[in-house]
Design a protein around this motif. Structure first.
Motif, PDB file in Angstrom:
ATOM      1  N   VAL A 137      11.341  44.060  29.347  1.00 14.34           N
ATOM      2  CA  VAL A 137      11.212  42.745  28.522  1.00 14.34           C
ATOM      3  C   VAL A 137      11.302  41.591  29.419  1.00 14.34           C
ATOM      4  O   VAL A 137      12.963  41.176  28.936  1.00 14.34           O
ATOM      5  CB  VAL A 137      11.009  41.950  27.166  1.00 14.34           C
ATOM      6  N   ARG A 138      11.064  40.829  30.296  1.00 17.25           N
ATOM      7  CA  ARG A 138      11.733  39.282  30.841  1.00 17.25           C
ATOM      8  C   ARG A 138       9.842  38.655  31.014  1.00 17.25           C
ATOM      9  O   ARG A 138       8.892  39.163  30.605  1.00 17.25           O
ATOM     10  CB  ARG A 138      11.541  39.268  32.405  1.00 17.25           C
ATOM     11  N   MET A 139      10.566  37.124  31.312  1.00 17.34           N
ATOM     12  CA  MET A 139       9.413  36.208  31.789  1.00 17.34           C
ATOM     13  C   MET A 139       9.342  36.216  32.757  1.00 17.34           C
ATOM     14  O   MET A 139       9.754  36.302  33.688  1.00 17.34           O
ATOM     15  CB  MET A 139       9.715  34.703  30.238  1.00 17.34           C
ATOM     16  N   GLN A 197      17.377  46.315  36.669  1.00 17.58           N
ATOM     17  CA  GLN A 197      17.429  45.713  37.809  1.00 17.58           C
ATOM     18  C   GLN A 197      16.647  44.319  37.271  1.00 17.58           C
ATOM     19  O   GLN A 197      16.428  43.564  38.101  1.00 17.58           O
ATOM     20  CB  GLN A 197      17.882  45.775  38.685  1.00 17.58           C
ATOM     21  N   ASP A 198      15.251  44.281  37.295  1.00 20.11           N
ATOM     22  CA  ASP A 198      14.631  43.590  37.556  1.00 20.11           C
ATOM     23  C   ASP A 198      14.046  43.106  35.939  1.00 20.11           C
ATOM     24  O   ASP A 198      13.270  42.698  36.054  1.00 20.11           O
ATOM     25  CB  ASP A 198      13.007  43.856  37.749  1.00 20.11           C
ATOM     26  N   GLY A 199      15.034  43.446  34.847  1.00 17.64           N
ATOM     27  CA  GLY A 199      14.682  42.965  33.243  1.00 17.64           C
ATOM     28  C   GLY A 199      14.389  43.711  32.300  1.00 17.64           C
ATOM     29  O   GLY A 199      13.268  43.148  31.428  1.00 17.64           O
ATOM     30  N   VAL A 248      13.616  34.972  32.530  1.00 21.15           N
ATOM     31  CA  VAL A 248      14.900  35.037  32.311  1.00 21.15           C
ATOM     32  C   VAL A 248      14.172  37.241  32.376  1.00 21.15           C
ATOM     33  O   VAL A 248      13.433  37.162  31.322  1.00 21.15           O
ATOM     34  CB  VAL A 248      15.741  34.669  31.251  1.00 21.15           C
ATOM     35  N   LYS A 249      15.462  37.386  32.436  1.00 19.56           N
ATOM     36  CA  LYS A 249      15.362  38.892  32.288  1.00 19.56           C
ATOM     37  C   LYS A 249      16.000  39.557  31.027  1.00 19.56           C
ATOM     38  O   LYS A 249      16.977  38.815  30.251  1.00 19.56           O
ATOM     39  CB  LYS A 249      16.103  39.890  33.338  1.00 19.56           C
ATOM     40  N   SER A 250      15.443  41.138  30.350  1.00 20.63           N
ATOM     41  CA  SER A 250      16.067  41.645  29.315  1.00 20.63           C
ATOM     42  C   SER A 250      16.648  40.612  28.159  1.00 20.63           C
ATOM     43  O   SER A 250      17.406  39.994  27.391  1.00 20.63           O
ATOM     44  CB  SER A 250      17.239  41.964  29.645  1.00 20.63           C
ATOM     45  N   ARG A 295      24.003  32.042  47.078  1.00 21.78           N
ATOM     46  CA  ARG A 295      24.561  30.686  47.366  1.00 21.78           C
ATOM     47  C   ARG A 295      25.565  30.474  46.091  1.00 21.78           C
ATOM     48  O   ARG A 295      26.328  29.652  45.679  1.00 21.78           O
ATOM     49  CB  ARG A 295      23.529  29.284  47.254  1.00 21.78           C
ATOM     50  N   ARG A 296      24.811  31.018  44.588  1.00 23.39           N
ATOM     51  CA  ARG A 296      25.245  30.634  43.627  1.00 23.39           C
ATOM     52  C   ARG A 296      27.023  32.251  43.482  1.00 23.39           C
ATOM     53  O   ARG A 296      27.837  31.075  43.405  1.00 23.39           O
ATOM     54  CB  ARG A 296      24.237  31.509  42.559  1.00 23.39           C
ATOM     55  N   THR A 297      26.979  33.022  44.438  1.00 21.31           N
ATOM     56  CA  THR A 297      28.310  33.223  44.743  1.00 21.31           C
ATOM     57  C   THR A 297      29.037  32.128  45.181  1.00 21.31           C
ATOM     58  O   THR A 297      30.235  32.013  45.019  1.00 21.31           O
ATOM     59  CB  THR A 297      27.967  34.556  45.561  1.00 21.31           C
TER      60      THR A 297
HETATM   61  N1  LIG Z   1      19.203  37.216  32.296  1.00 24.05           N
HETATM   62  C1  LIG Z   1      19.026  36.898  33.774  1.00 24.05           C
HETATM   63  N2  LIG Z   1      17.768  36.745  33.860  1.00 24.05           N
HETATM   64  C2  LIG Z   1      17.837  35.865  34.836  1.00 24.05           C
HETATM   65  C3  LIG Z   1      19.083  35.984  36.116  1.00 24.05           C
HETATM   66  C4  LIG Z   1      19.924  36.583  35.700  1.00 24.05           C
HETATM   67  O1  LIG Z   1      20.990  36.305  36.885  1.00 24.05           O
HETATM   68  N3  LIG Z   1      19.681  37.212  34.169  1.00 24.05           N
HETATM   69  N4  LIG Z   1      17.965  35.621  37.285  1.00 24.05           N
HETATM   70  C5  LIG Z   1      17.121  34.505  37.593  1.00 24.05           C
HETATM   71  C6  LIG Z   1      17.149  33.931  38.727  1.00 24.05           C
HETATM   72  S1  LIG Z   1      18.573  33.614  40.098  1.00 24.05           S
HETATM   73  C7  LIG Z   1      15.566  34.917  40.129  1.00 24.05           C
HETATM   74  S2  LIG Z   1      15.359  34.774  41.559  1.00 24.05           S
HETATM   75  C8  LIG Z   1      15.696  36.092  39.034  1.00 24.05           C
HETATM   76  C9  LIG Z   1      14.755  37.084  39.799  1.00 24.05           C
HETATM   77  O2  LIG Z   1      14.449  38.384  39.635  1.00 24.05           O
HETATM   78  P1  LIG Z   1      13.646  40.081  40.477  1.00 24.05           P
HETATM   79  O3  LIG Z   1      15.038  40.166  40.784  1.00 24.05           O
HETATM   80  O4  LIG Z   1      13.507  40.479  39.366  1.00 24.05           O
HETATM   81  O5  LIG Z   1      13.131  39.250  41.547  1.00 24.05           O
HETATM   82  O6  LIG Z   1      15.221  36.711  37.887  1.00 24.05           O
HETATM   83  C10 LIG Z   1      16.040  35.201  36.872  1.00 24.05           C
HETATM   84  N5  LIG Z   1      16.370  36.023  35.395  1.00 24.05           N
END
Ligand SMILES: Nc1nc2c(c(=O)[nH]1)N[C@H]1C(S)=C(S)[C@@H](COP(=O)(O)O)O[C@H]1N2
Ligand SMILES: [Mo]
Length: 321
Positions: free
Chosen positions: A227-229, A222-224, A240-242, A23-25
């Motif tokens: 370190v991510r939250m 690809q999963d961040g 948030v990833k990375s 949906r974001r696309t």
């Molecule tokens: N930096 C960053 N973090 C992000 C996003 C992103 O686009 N960029 N997408 C978010 C969204 S919409 C989701 S659903 C989750 C997906 O995490 P996963 O791919 O490890 O399941 O990451 C979140 N963190």
């Protein structure tokens, strides 16, 4: 900017294939771009991108009492079906394009309303507390969910190390952005770096996880990585990833998706089956199991994490969605 109408994709029709019609696309891309991305990603579903080189094995993991006993989604799916817009807008893009992402050396600057601002190296982050395995439900606002054995420890460990001052009421997160390493980011139409935020008491809740791994190993890019939250009671976009910068602040910080479309993406973004977003019902979700269709299940308030309900006592969660 083209905004597609919700009736293009009935929410009752969410299967793994239609989930790929991100949906974001659709929201952000041009019509042609959206079709191209959809076509590429559906191909990815039937011929999954090979899992990238495994991360470092993480040892001495303790089991967390917060874990669900639901079955984990196959790692193969969790590492090939991602939202990580810095690496492109389709679900298959991050696994394809994040392979060369440089995540070492890495450091996280923790600053703002704290007595002891500090930059943590990744090594320091890994040693700050014993690493726990926490198996959590993870639900995207797009209507799909997965179960992931994450690895990390409560974010409040890091927060306590820098001693937030009495003026700190929110925590702002900023993620890594390098247009050279992330050339597809611009095609999504989203502004980067990606920003997110939590209220201080949310961030200090032990369920808010500072995450460095999954499935026994360091996070794949690809999963961040590195370190991510992971905020299990909120929609995935809060996780948030990375992460590169964490700032304790007095006022509610701006967040990327809320700025892009405030009607759809609230600051709180608690999983709430009663509050539909304008395009999608949030009452149920497609639990991705690795088989083609997954299974449709009811969505639970706070994603089933009732422990956090007291954080929102007295708040109208229809207003503060
Ligand atoms: N930096 C960053 N973090 C992000 C996003 C992103 O686009 N960029 N997408 C978010 C969204 S919409 C989701 S659903 C989750 C997906 O995490 P996963 O791919 O490890 O399941 O990451 C979140 N963190
Ligand atoms: Mo998401």
């Amino acid at each position: 900017m083209l905004i597609k109408k919700s009736d293009d994709i009935p929410s009752s029709e969410i299967t793994p294939k239609t989930s790929y019609m991100n949906r974001r696309t659709l929201l952000i891309g041009t019509a042609a771009g959206a079709i191209a991305l959809t076509a590429r990603s559906s191909a990815g579903w039937f011929q999954p991108t090979p899992v990238l080189a495994d991360g470092t094995q993480l040892s001495n993991l303790t089991k967390s009492a917060y874990s669900t006993n639901e079955a984990a989604t196959p790692r193969e799916l969790v590492t090939t079906y991602n939202n990580f817009y810095e690496f492109g807008g389709s679900k298959a893009d991050p696994a394809r394009n994040a392979g060369k992402f440089q995540t070492s050396p890495w450091s996280v600057s923790v600053e703002g309303e704290v007595a002891k601002p500090r930059t943590f190296t990744m090594d320091e982050i890994l040693k700050l507390a014993p690493l726990e395995e926490r198996i959590h439900r993870h639900r995207c606002v797009e209507g799909w969910s997965i179960v992931v054995p994450w690895i990390g420890y409560s974010f409040n460990v890091l927060a306590k190390a820098v001693q937030p001052t009495s003026r700190a009421r929110y925590v702002a997160f900023q993620t890594y952005y390098d247009p050279k390493q992330m050339p597809l980011a611009r095609s999504t139409g989203l502004p980067f770096p990606y920003l997110e935020g939590l209220r201080l008491d949310e961030a200090m809740h032990p369920l808010a996880l500072l995450c460095v791994g999954m499935y026994g190993k360091a996070l794949p890019n690809q999963d961040g990585a590195p370190v991510r939250m992971v905020i299990p009671w909120k929609y995935g976009f809060k996780s948030v990833k990375s992460v590169v910068k964490i700032r304790f602040v007095a006022d509610q910080p701006p967040t990327t998706w809320n700025a892009a479309n405030s009607r759809e993406y609230g600051f709180y973004a608690n999983v709430n089956p009663e509050v539909d977003d304008p395009r999608y019902s949030q009452a149920s979700e497609m639990r991705l199991t690795g088989s083609l269709f997954g299974k449709r299940i009811k969505t639970l308030m706070f994603n089933g994490y009732d422990q956090v309900a007291s954080l929102y006592a007295g708040m109208d969660l229809h207003r503060y969605y």
